[in-house]
Design an enzyme around this catalytic site. Sequence first.
Site, PDB file in Angstrom:
ATOM      1  N   HIS A 123      -5.290 -32.892  18.025  1.00 45.33           N
ATOM      2  CA  HIS A 123      -4.145 -33.710  18.447  1.00 45.33           C
ATOM      3  C   HIS A 123      -3.014 -32.830  18.938  1.00 45.33           C
ATOM      4  O   HIS A 123      -1.874 -33.262  18.985  1.00 45.33           O
ATOM      5  CB  HIS A 123      -3.691 -34.588  17.276  1.00 45.33           C
ATOM      6  CG  HIS A 123      -4.795 -35.493  16.816  1.00 45.33           C
ATOM      7  ND1 HIS A 123      -4.999 -36.760  17.331  1.00 45.33           N
ATOM      8  CD2 HIS A 123      -5.803 -35.291  15.936  1.00 45.33           C
ATOM      9  CE1 HIS A 123      -6.056 -37.294  16.758  1.00 45.33           C
ATOM     10  NE2 HIS A 123      -6.576 -36.415  15.909  1.00 45.33           N
ATOM     11  N   GLU A 126      10.618  -4.646   4.523  1.00 47.50           N
ATOM     12  CA  GLU A 126      10.729  -6.048   4.092  1.00 47.50           C
ATOM     13  C   GLU A 126      10.407  -6.187   2.605  1.00 47.50           C
ATOM     14  O   GLU A 126      11.128  -6.825   1.839  1.00 47.50           O
ATOM     15  CB  GLU A 126       9.748  -6.919   4.885  1.00 47.50           C
ATOM     16  CG  GLU A 126      10.076  -7.071   6.356  1.00 47.50           C
ATOM     17  CD  GLU A 126       9.370  -6.039   7.214  1.00 47.50           C
ATOM     18  OE1 GLU A 126       9.106  -4.908   6.733  1.00 47.50           O
ATOM     19  OE2 GLU A 126       9.099  -6.363   8.382  1.00 47.50           O
ATOM     20  N   GLU A 182      -4.543  -6.780  15.016  1.00 44.74           N
ATOM     21  CA  GLU A 182      -3.999  -5.470  14.644  1.00 44.74           C
ATOM     22  C   GLU A 182      -5.106  -4.409  14.757  1.00 44.74           C
ATOM     23  O   GLU A 182      -4.852  -3.251  15.072  1.00 44.74           O
ATOM     24  CB  GLU A 182      -3.418  -5.483  13.218  1.00 44.74           C
ATOM     25  CG  GLU A 182      -2.501  -4.299  12.955  1.00 44.74           C
ATOM     26  CD  GLU A 182      -1.703  -4.406  11.662  1.00 44.74           C
ATOM     27  OE1 GLU A 182      -2.296  -4.236  10.580  1.00 44.74           O
ATOM     28  OE2 GLU A 182      -0.487  -4.653  11.718  1.00 44.74           O
ATOM     29  N   LYS A 194       9.725  -0.803  14.385  1.00 46.06           N
ATOM     30  CA  LYS A 194      10.326  -0.431  13.084  1.00 46.06           C
ATOM     31  C   LYS A 194      11.396   0.637  13.291  1.00 46.06           C
ATOM     32  O   LYS A 194      12.454   0.592  12.672  1.00 46.06           O
ATOM     33  CB  LYS A 194       9.260   0.139  12.139  1.00 46.06           C
ATOM     34  CG  LYS A 194       8.274  -0.870  11.603  1.00 46.06           C
ATOM     35  CD  LYS A 194       7.357  -0.152  10.599  1.00 46.06           C
ATOM     36  CE  LYS A 194       6.137  -0.983  10.266  1.00 46.06           C
ATOM     37  NZ  LYS A 194       5.165  -0.260   9.464  1.00 46.06           N
ATOM     38  N   GLY A 220      -4.902  -1.891   5.151  1.00 43.89           N
ATOM     39  CA  GLY A 220      -4.116  -3.047   4.701  1.00 43.89           C
ATOM     40  C   GLY A 220      -4.794  -4.374   4.991  1.00 43.89           C
ATOM     41  O   GLY A 220      -4.921  -5.240   4.124  1.00 43.89           O
ATOM     42  N   ARG A 221      -5.275  -4.548   6.212  1.00 47.33           N
ATOM     43  CA  ARG A 221      -5.858  -5.843   6.604  1.00 47.33           C
ATOM     44  C   ARG A 221      -7.263  -6.066   6.024  1.00 47.33           C
ATOM     45  O   ARG A 221      -7.860  -7.114   6.236  1.00 47.33           O
ATOM     46  CB  ARG A 221      -5.825  -6.007   8.124  1.00 47.33           C
ATOM     47  CG  ARG A 221      -6.375  -4.837   8.897  1.00 47.33           C
ATOM     48  CD  ARG A 221      -5.947  -4.880  10.367  1.00 47.33           C
ATOM     49  NE  ARG A 221      -6.385  -3.719  11.114  1.00 47.33           N
ATOM     50  CZ  ARG A 221      -5.693  -2.600  11.217  1.00 47.33           C
ATOM     51  NH1 ARG A 221      -4.547  -2.464  10.604  1.00 47.33           N
ATOM     52  NH2 ARG A 221      -6.155  -1.584  11.937  1.00 47.33           N
ATOM     53  N   LYS A 245       0.842  -1.197   0.000  1.00 48.32           N
ATOM     54  CA  LYS A 245       0.000   0.000   0.000  1.00 48.32           C
ATOM     55  C   LYS A 245       0.881   1.253   0.000  1.00 48.32           C
ATOM     56  O   LYS A 245       0.688   2.155  -0.799  1.00 48.32           O
ATOM     57  CB  LYS A 245      -0.907  -0.033   1.238  1.00 48.32           C
ATOM     58  CG  LYS A 245      -1.825   1.141   1.371  1.00 48.32           C
ATOM     59  CD  LYS A 245      -2.773   0.975   2.542  1.00 48.32           C
ATOM     60  CE  LYS A 245      -3.493   2.268   2.818  1.00 48.32           C
ATOM     61  NZ  LYS A 245      -4.389   2.190   3.966  1.00 48.32           N
TER      62      LYS A 245
HETATM   63  O1  LIG Z   1       1.077  -2.708   2.266  1.00 49.43           O
HETATM   64  P1  LIG Z   1       2.206  -2.111   3.007  1.00 49.43           P
HETATM   65  O2  LIG Z   1       2.207  -0.619   2.996  1.00 49.43           O
HETATM   66  O3  LIG Z   1       3.525  -2.671   2.521  1.00 49.43           O
HETATM   67  O4  LIG Z   1       2.064  -2.533   4.526  1.00 49.43           O
HETATM   68  C1  LIG Z   1       2.191  -3.847   4.949  1.00 49.43           C
HETATM   69  C2  LIG Z   1       1.812  -3.999   6.413  1.00 49.43           C
HETATM   70  O5  LIG Z   1       2.771  -3.369   7.229  1.00 49.43           O
HETATM   71  C3  LIG Z   1       2.394  -2.486   8.276  1.00 49.43           C
HETATM   72  O6  LIG Z   1       3.447  -2.413   9.195  1.00 49.43           O
HETATM   73  C4  LIG Z   1       1.133  -2.827   9.001  1.00 49.43           C
HETATM   74  O7  LIG Z   1       1.371  -3.477  10.208  1.00 49.43           O
HETATM   75  C5  LIG Z   1       0.178  -3.666   8.195  1.00 49.43           C
HETATM   76  O8  LIG Z   1      -1.115  -3.247   8.507  1.00 49.43           O
HETATM   77  C6  LIG Z   1       0.427  -3.546   6.719  1.00 49.43           C
HETATM   78  O9  LIG Z   1      -0.513  -4.337   6.050  1.00 49.43           O
END
Ligand SMILES: O=P(O)(O)OC[C@H]1O[C@H](O)[C@H](O)[C@@H](O)[C@@H]1O
Length: 575
Positions: A414, A241, A383, A539, A296-297, A235
């Site tokens: 199990h 990462e 989250e 972060k 995002g979620r 987004k």
């Molecule tokens: O889609 P992006 O901007 O790469 O974000 C990826 C993810 O990282 C963030 O740290 C949030 O914790 C998430 O809510 C998000 O979906």
Amino acid sequence: MTFFGWFPQRWKSSVDVCLFPEPVPLAQQMASGLWSDLKGQVPKMKSTHLRSLMQDQARNDSMFVQSGQMVLDYCRQKVDSETMSKLFDLAEKAGVEQRKAKMFAGERINQTEGRAVLHPALRAPRSASIALDGQNVVPEVWKVLDAMKGFSDKVRSGEWKGFTGKALTDVVCIGIGGSYLGVEFVYEALKTDPEAAAAAQGRKLRFLANVDPIDVQRALEGLNAETTLVVIISKTFTTAETMLNAKTVKAWLVKELGSADCVAKHVVACSTALDKTQAFGIDSNNVFGFWDWVGGRFSVWSAVGVLALSLQYGFGIVNQFLEGGHAMDQHFQKAPAKENLPLIIGLLDVWNCSMMGHEGVAILPYCQALVRFVPHIQQLDMESNGKRVQMDGSEVPVGTGAINFGEPGTNGQHSFYQLMHQGRVIPSHFIGFAASQNPVELPGEAVSNHDELMSNFFAQPDALALGKTAEELKADGIPEKLIAHKTFPGDRPSLSLLLPVCNAHWLGQLLALYEHRTAVQGWLWDINSFDQWGVELGKVLAKEVRGYLSQARKGSADDSKFLTPTKKLLAKYLE
Ligand SMILES: O=P(O)(O)OC[C@H]1O[C@H](O)[C@H](O)[C@@H](O)[C@@H]1O
């Protein structure tokens, strides 16, 4: 019919929203005695065993709710009709209806980020009209959907060719968190759906999320760059990462294909940050956008999920998923409180977490295709609702945000069910399907393989609720010294959700149900379920460590800003 065609006229605009009384802030609700009134139910419910509660057939019947072909049975919850009526009162006082209407009307309910929360618009039919600042967003949504259909059709048919002229049969999605979990969940869930599996013949879809370089190796294993398309999903297009993984895979493509020009044919992106995708070297014709009003979620319904899933399964199947989500939106908006599945589940989860003091909730799909459902729900719910303050910044006066965890049944039985039966009390959601994606019936077996699976789906909630007493064990002839060990206290709450079959439509309904359940909980607690400031601190500290490691690897670096134990561990790592 427009999106709001069935929707009560009075909810159609933000001005009309004001016709509802303002929601009462949580602190005021506490003061007004509503929560304490509910808390008053706790001693009664704690001292009444589910064995007794479940003897009341009228009560049980009232807790068996159907929405179309989806069934919710919550008679194994530690509630009676009085508790439920107080919970529905709470929803009313907390302004759930009004908050819901504000969400669907495009108001900026994500106050800390000044954003609307309009993910339902991503699954609205083409003819719908959902306004944000007076502009209907649905045509924009469908413009991108049409573009993704066009692009995925071209790739799937082989019309879109890679740098060396070969068709692209394999896709690697690079993204993390909300730009990964939902997509992987739906991909896994459809992998064994007969219609989707047929549509995916000859194609591969892989995911690269973790910044751990091992994940790069796993994602690219056995892939040929000539036939691989890379989809970078972010987004913000700043997530550390994803950016490092994108650069790593871009380097792999360039090395394998021998020219940086391959990027135009082999890399596409899904993002809201079009300037940043361009800076990365991606042709803007190959970028599929979405908007800041998509969290995002909640983004699997946008380019984040639709592109990769359409490449794998074709747009037609993904559209069934969108339609399923929209059907649940309609149910959430239209159904009266007592039949409203997301509302009821949200209320019960708040009751268990905030009133009964249970800190966890087990999500137990009796369907192997839902193997990645729980990890997605973990992000969605934890989250969203892992918050400590209310909208006005004051501390939430009750416990919030349960620990969501789980595994598909029967595997979990199990593993951790021992603790659920004889250790801690963990309210559980059992999710099952009437028909299997892969029906198997062996001659000579008493039941089909799916009935075998579902025997457990029906048995476990009763075992948790009823338990087994010492008297019953004695009557079974169990030796005295084992009675205590074999006793099951029971009285463990659960709810059961039964759906017709695990296909794209019902996956859409199920996911939208859990999204709305999450929102309902947040509204009851008066927290902002749509921001995630809690992920930032780690972060920032990682950035400091990164700077230090970069210097240290070149020679010497100043570690004075770190805590002594951290310095010691860093020194050991660098040895
Ligand atoms: O889609 P992006 O901007 O790469 O974000 C990826 C993810 O990282 C963030 O740290 C949030 O914790 C998430 O809510 C998000 O979906």
